[in-house]
Design a protein around this motif. Structure first.
Motif, PDB file in Angstrom:
ATOM      1  N   VAL A  62       0.846  -1.185   0.000  1.00 57.65           N
ATOM      2  CA  VAL A  62       0.000   0.000   0.000  1.00 57.65           C
ATOM      3  C   VAL A  62       0.886   1.240   0.000  1.00 57.65           C
ATOM      4  O   VAL A  62       2.089   1.160   0.237  1.00 57.65           O
ATOM      5  CB  VAL A  62      -0.949   0.041   1.229  1.00 57.65           C
ATOM      6  CG1 VAL A  62      -1.854  -1.164   1.251  1.00 57.65           C
ATOM      7  CG2 VAL A  62      -0.157   0.119   2.525  1.00 57.65           C
ATOM      8  N   VAL A  77      -2.906   6.800   4.994  1.00 57.00           N
ATOM      9  CA  VAL A  77      -2.780   5.779   3.957  1.00 57.00           C
ATOM     10  C   VAL A  77      -3.643   6.216   2.785  1.00 57.00           C
ATOM     11  O   VAL A  77      -4.754   6.725   2.969  1.00 57.00           O
ATOM     12  CB  VAL A  77      -3.245   4.402   4.472  1.00 57.00           C
ATOM     13  CG1 VAL A  77      -3.183   3.359   3.361  1.00 57.00           C
ATOM     14  CG2 VAL A  77      -2.392   3.965   5.654  1.00 57.00           C
ATOM     15  N   LYS A  79      -6.206   5.962   0.046  1.00 53.25           N
ATOM     16  CA  LYS A  79      -7.366   5.103  -0.173  1.00 53.25           C
ATOM     17  C   LYS A  79      -7.458   4.714  -1.645  1.00 53.25           C
ATOM     18  O   LYS A  79      -7.313   5.552  -2.526  1.00 53.25           O
ATOM     19  CB  LYS A  79      -8.648   5.820   0.251  1.00 53.25           C
ATOM     20  CG  LYS A  79      -8.711   6.121   1.740  1.00 53.25           C
ATOM     21  CD  LYS A  79      -9.995   6.842   2.082  1.00 53.25           C
ATOM     22  CE  LYS A  79     -10.074   7.153   3.573  1.00 53.25           C
ATOM     23  NZ  LYS A  79     -11.315   7.897   3.912  1.00 53.25           N
ATOM     24  N   LYS A  80      -7.730   3.433  -1.866  1.00 52.09           N
ATOM     25  CA  LYS A  80      -7.903   2.955  -3.237  1.00 52.09           C
ATOM     26  C   LYS A  80      -9.281   2.334  -3.374  1.00 52.09           C
ATOM     27  O   LYS A  80      -9.794   1.723  -2.441  1.00 52.09           O
ATOM     28  CB  LYS A  80      -6.822   1.914  -3.577  1.00 52.09           C
ATOM     29  CG  LYS A  80      -5.427   2.520  -3.690  1.00 52.09           C
ATOM     30  CD  LYS A  80      -4.428   1.488  -4.170  1.00 52.09           C
ATOM     31  CE  LYS A  80      -3.044   2.105  -4.343  1.00 52.09           C
ATOM     32  NZ  LYS A  80      -2.055   1.108  -4.811  1.00 52.09           N
ATOM     33  N   LYS A  82     -11.965  -0.228  -4.070  1.00 53.34           N
ATOM     34  CA  LYS A  82     -11.923  -1.685  -3.966  1.00 53.34           C
ATOM     35  C   LYS A  82     -13.077  -2.310  -4.736  1.00 53.34           C
ATOM     36  O   LYS A  82     -14.194  -1.808  -4.747  1.00 53.34           O
ATOM     37  CB  LYS A  82     -12.015  -2.095  -2.490  1.00 53.34           C
ATOM     38  CG  LYS A  82     -10.807  -1.689  -1.672  1.00 53.34           C
ATOM     39  CD  LYS A  82     -10.953  -2.120  -0.224  1.00 53.34           C
ATOM     40  CE  LYS A  82     -10.929  -3.609  -0.087  1.00 53.34           C
ATOM     41  NZ  LYS A  82     -10.959  -4.037   1.337  1.00 53.34           N
ATOM     42  N   ASN A  90      -6.375  -6.930   4.384  1.00 54.71           N
ATOM     43  CA  ASN A  90      -4.989  -6.697   3.975  1.00 54.71           C
ATOM     44  C   ASN A  90      -4.201  -6.243   5.206  1.00 54.71           C
ATOM     45  O   ASN A  90      -4.332  -5.114   5.666  1.00 54.71           O
ATOM     46  CB  ASN A  90      -4.934  -5.616   2.886  1.00 54.71           C
ATOM     47  CG  ASN A  90      -3.523  -5.412   2.348  1.00 54.71           C
ATOM     48  OD1 ASN A  90      -2.572  -6.050   2.795  1.00 54.71           O
ATOM     49  ND2 ASN A  90      -3.386  -4.510   1.387  1.00 54.71           N
ATOM     50  N   THR A  92      -1.131  -5.501   5.518  1.00 49.78           N
ATOM     51  CA  THR A  92      -0.240  -4.372   5.238  1.00 49.78           C
ATOM     52  C   THR A  92      -0.971  -3.051   5.383  1.00 49.78           C
ATOM     53  O   THR A  92      -0.446  -2.085   5.946  1.00 49.78           O
ATOM     54  CB  THR A  92       0.353  -4.493   3.820  1.00 49.78           C
ATOM     55  OG1 THR A  92       0.951  -5.780   3.662  1.00 49.78           O
ATOM     56  CG2 THR A  92       1.414  -3.420   3.587  1.00 49.78           C
ATOM     57  N   TYR A  93      -2.202  -3.005   4.889  1.00 52.21           N
ATOM     58  CA  TYR A  93      -3.024  -1.798   5.017  1.00 52.21           C
ATOM     59  C   TYR A  93      -3.237  -1.455   6.490  1.00 52.21           C
ATOM     60  O   TYR A  93      -3.162  -0.301   6.896  1.00 52.21           O
ATOM     61  CB  TYR A  93      -4.363  -2.020   4.318  1.00 52.21           C
ATOM     62  CG  TYR A  93      -5.365  -0.904   4.508  1.00 52.21           C
ATOM     63  CD1 TYR A  93      -5.266   0.285   3.794  1.00 52.21           C
ATOM     64  CD2 TYR A  93      -6.420  -1.048   5.419  1.00 52.21           C
ATOM     65  CE1 TYR A  93      -6.183   1.319   3.970  1.00 52.21           C
ATOM     66  CE2 TYR A  93      -7.346  -0.026   5.598  1.00 52.21           C
ATOM     67  CZ  TYR A  93      -7.222   1.153   4.878  1.00 52.21           C
ATOM     68  OH  TYR A  93      -8.125   2.171   5.061  1.00 52.21           O
ATOM     69  N   HIS A  94      -3.498  -2.483   7.287  1.00 48.17           N
ATOM     70  CA  HIS A  94      -3.719  -2.259   8.716  1.00 48.17           C
ATOM     71  C   HIS A  94      -2.480  -1.669   9.382  1.00 48.17           C
ATOM     72  O   HIS A  94      -2.558  -0.655  10.084  1.00 48.17           O
ATOM     73  CB  HIS A  94      -4.095  -3.566   9.408  1.00 48.17           C
ATOM     74  CG  HIS A  94      -4.081  -3.455  10.898  1.00 48.17           C
ATOM     75  ND1 HIS A  94      -5.085  -2.831  11.609  1.00 48.17           N
ATOM     76  CD2 HIS A  94      -3.159  -3.844  11.814  1.00 48.17           C
ATOM     77  CE1 HIS A  94      -4.793  -2.856  12.893  1.00 48.17           C
ATOM     78  NE2 HIS A  94      -3.628  -3.469  13.042  1.00 48.17           N
ATOM     79  N   SER A  98      -4.086   2.017   8.294  1.00 51.48           N
ATOM     80  CA  SER A  98      -5.480   1.860   7.873  1.00 51.48           C
ATOM     81  C   SER A  98      -6.143   3.217   7.626  1.00 51.48           C
ATOM     82  O   SER A  98      -5.549   4.096   7.005  1.00 51.48           O
ATOM     83  CB  SER A  98      -6.262   1.000   8.878  1.00 51.48           C
ATOM     84  OG  SER A  98      -6.356   1.646  10.128  1.00 51.48           O
ATOM     85  N   LYS A  99      -7.356   3.416   8.124  1.00 49.96           N
ATOM     86  CA  LYS A  99      -8.068   4.666   7.833  1.00 49.96           C
ATOM     87  C   LYS A  99      -7.840   5.740   8.892  1.00 49.96           C
ATOM     88  O   LYS A  99      -8.483   6.790   8.878  1.00 49.96           O
ATOM     89  CB  LYS A  99      -9.569   4.403   7.688  1.00 49.96           C
ATOM     90  CG  LYS A  99     -10.210   3.776   8.901  1.00 49.96           C
ATOM     91  CD  LYS A  99     -11.684   3.484   8.622  1.00 49.96           C
ATOM     92  CE  LYS A  99     -12.348   2.827   9.836  1.00 49.96           C
ATOM     93  NZ  LYS A  99     -13.777   2.534   9.566  1.00 49.96           N
TER      94      LYS A  99
END
Length: 230
Positions: A62, A77, A79-80, A82, A90, A92-94, A98-99
C-alpha cells in the motif's frame, strides 16, 4: 577567511531549509519476507494458524503520504477503490495505518480512531529513540539509523532519518527524531519513501483533527484492551 567560509556554509544551509516547505512524502509499505514454516506446521491442526497464513499470503503493498510544513504534519494511507468482490483483510493496510489519521505538531501527536465504534482522538506516547552513527543513502539524502526500543515487546522499531530535512516527523506515530524518517521497519513491515516533493504545488493546508473525544493513549488502551497495538 575560515570564519567567512563557515558563515557561507551556515547561510547556505539556512536558505536550503527555508526553501523546504509544503512537503509531501509518499511511502510504499511492504510486508517483509516471512518464514511460514512453523505456522504451516501448526496449520495442519489449527484453523487459526491456517487463517494467519491466508492473511500473510493475501497481503498487498500500500501507499501512504506524509505531508508537512515547518510546524506540523499529517499522515494518511492512500485510499484505493476496492472491487466489491474483494473483501479480504490486507494486513499491510492495517499496519500502514489503515483509515486512521496521524497529526503531529510541536506539542503532541494525535491519532484518530473509530475502532470502538465512535470517533476518538488519541494522544500518542512520546517515542524514545537511541541514535546511532550508522548511515546509508536513501535517494539524495544521507540518513542515520535510530532504534526505538520497546521494553514490553520482542521487537524494536528501526528508523532511518535525514538531518538534511530537519523536521521531527515520520509515518504513523513515529516521530521525534532530528530529521524526517525516510525508511522505517515496524514489526513485519517496511516503509520506503519513494517520492519526496520538497515544494508540493498542490499542497492542501493541514487541518488538525477536531472530531471526537480526546483521550490519552492509556485510556484508549483500556477501552480496546490493546487490540492490534503495542
Amino acid at each position: 577567511m575560515k570564519q567567512i567560509t563557515i558563515l557561507i556554509l551556515i547561510l547556505s544551509f539556512f536558505v536550503k531549509v527555508q526553501k523546504v516547505n509544503n512537503v509531501t512524502i509518499t511511502y510504499t509499505i511492504k510486508q517483509k519476507t516471512i518464514d511460514l514454516t512453523k505456522i504451516k506446521e501448526k496449520a495442519k491442526t489449527s484453523a487459526t494458524a491456517q487463517e494467519l497464513i491466508w492473511l500473510y499470503e493475501d497481503a498487498n503493498d500500500v501507499e501512504a503520504t506524509l505531508k508537512f510544513t515547518e510546524n506540523e504534519s499529517i499522515y494518511n494511507v492512500i485510499k484505493k477503490l476496492k472491487n466489491d468482490a474483494e473483501k479480504k483483510v490486507n494486513l499491510t493496510y492495517h499496519y500502514a495505518g489503515s483509515k486512521n489519521t496521524y497529526y503531529s505538531d510541536k506539542k503532541e501527536l494525535i491519532r484518530t480512531s473509530s475502532v470502538t465504534g465512535e470517533m476518538l482522538r488519541i494522544v500518542e506516547r512520546k517515542n524514545e529513540w537511541v541514535l546511532t552513527k550508522e548511515t546509508k543513502k536513501i535517494g539524495q539524502f544521507k540518513c542515520y539509523k535510530a532504534i526505538r526500543k520497546n521494553s514490553k515487546s520482542s521487537y524494536n522499531v528501526i528508523a532511518w532519518y535525514a538531518p538534511e530535512l530537519p523536521f521531527p516527523f515520520g509515518p504513523r506515530e513515529f516521530n521525534g527524531l532530528p530529521g524526517i524518517i525516510l525508511e522505517l521497519e515496524f514489526k513485519n513491515y517496511i516503509f520506503f519513501a519513494n517520492k519526496v516533493d520538497l515544494n508540493d504545488l498542490e499542497f492542501v493546508p493541514i487541518e488538525k483533527p477536531s472530531e471526537g473525544e480526546k483521550i490519552t493513549y492509556e485510556d484508549w488502551k483500556k477501552r480496546t484492551k490493546n487490540f492490534f497495538y503495542d
